[in-house]
Design a protein around this motif. Structure first.
Motif, PDB file in Angstrom:
ATOM      1  N   THR A   1       0.667  -1.235   0.024  1.00  0.00           N
ATOM      2  CA  THR A   1      -0.038  -0.080  -0.412  1.00  0.00           C
ATOM      3  C   THR A   1       1.199   1.216   0.515  1.00  0.00           C
ATOM      4  O   THR A   1       0.955   2.130  -1.332  1.00  0.00           O
ATOM      5  CB  THR A   1      -0.850  -0.133   1.301  1.00  0.00           C
ATOM      6  OG1 THR A   1      -1.761  -1.328   1.708  1.00  0.00           O
ATOM      7  CG2 THR A   1      -2.018   0.954   1.103  1.00  0.00           C
TER       8      THR A   1
ATOM      9  N   GLN B   1       3.642   1.347  -1.061  1.00  0.00           N
ATOM     10  CA  GLN B   1       4.155   1.721  -2.905  1.00  0.00           C
ATOM     11  C   GLN B   1       3.663   1.806  -3.722  1.00  0.00           C
ATOM     12  O   GLN B   1       4.322   2.882  -4.490  1.00  0.00           O
ATOM     13  CB  GLN B   1       4.915   0.284  -3.695  1.00  0.00           C
ATOM     14  CG  GLN B   1       6.582   0.041  -2.194  1.00  0.00           C
ATOM     15  CD  GLN B   1       7.923   0.068  -2.456  1.00  0.00           C
ATOM     16  OE1 GLN B   1       7.885   1.167  -3.258  1.00  0.00           O
ATOM     17  NE2 GLN B   1       8.425   0.193  -1.320  1.00  0.00           N
ATOM     18  N   VAL B   2       2.006   1.489  -3.436  1.00  0.00           N
ATOM     19  CA  VAL B   2       1.686   1.781  -4.730  1.00  0.00           C
ATOM     20  C   VAL B   2       1.260   3.879  -4.528  1.00  0.00           C
ATOM     21  O   VAL B   2       0.972   4.114  -4.976  1.00  0.00           O
ATOM     22  CB  VAL B   2       0.298   1.680  -4.501  1.00  0.00           C
ATOM     23  CG1 VAL B   2      -0.916   1.842  -5.137  1.00  0.00           C
ATOM     24  CG2 VAL B   2       0.213  -0.451  -4.805  1.00  0.00           C
TER      25      VAL B   2
END
Length: 138
Positions: free
Chosen positions: A124, A126-127
């Protein structure tokens, strides 16, 4: 009577509980269902099996006849002592089986859930950072 009602309720809820284990948003509810189901159904079976084993050991130790031969008599006394110690150990462990199974057998499931939660939070993060960069690049 209450135990039977709990088992019937958990059995009726088993499709929903398994579905909760499959979905990442409801895995906590699935774990609660799994823990309750294992502790009320499977542990009782294991306890009955252990009690049967203990009963067999006690009946075996009381059915041995002491012979007139001194060496054979010593062997049977040793066998009786060993059987009584084993049956005593079984009867000591049977009440402790539910806590032992919940802490040791279900530990891998709980550890896997904790690892999945940490991976999910990393993904989450990283996104979110990639989305912010993509929006900034536009």
């Amino acid at each position: 009577m209450v135990r039977l009602a709990v088992v019937a309720l958990l059995t009726a809820l088993s499709p929903l509980g398994l579905l909760c284990l499959a979905l990442p948003q409801t895995q906590r509810w699935g774990q609660i269902w799994l823990s309750a189901f294992v502790s009320s159904v499977m542990i009782q079976f294991i306890q009955i099996t252990a009690l049967s084993l203990g009963g067999l050991l006690v009946s075996y130790s009381t059915s041995i006849q002491i012979s007139t031969n001194p060496v054979a008599g010593l062997d049977t006394i040793i066998q009786q002592i060993v059987a009584l110690l084993l049956s005593g150990a079984v009867f000591y462990l049977v009440p402790r089986l539910p806590s032992m199974i919940q802490s040791y057998a279900l530990r891998p499931i709980l550890q896997a859930q904790q690892q999945a939660d940490s991976v999910q939070s990393q993904v989450t993060t990283q996104v979110e950072s990639m989305a912010i960069r993509a929006i900034a690049a536009l």
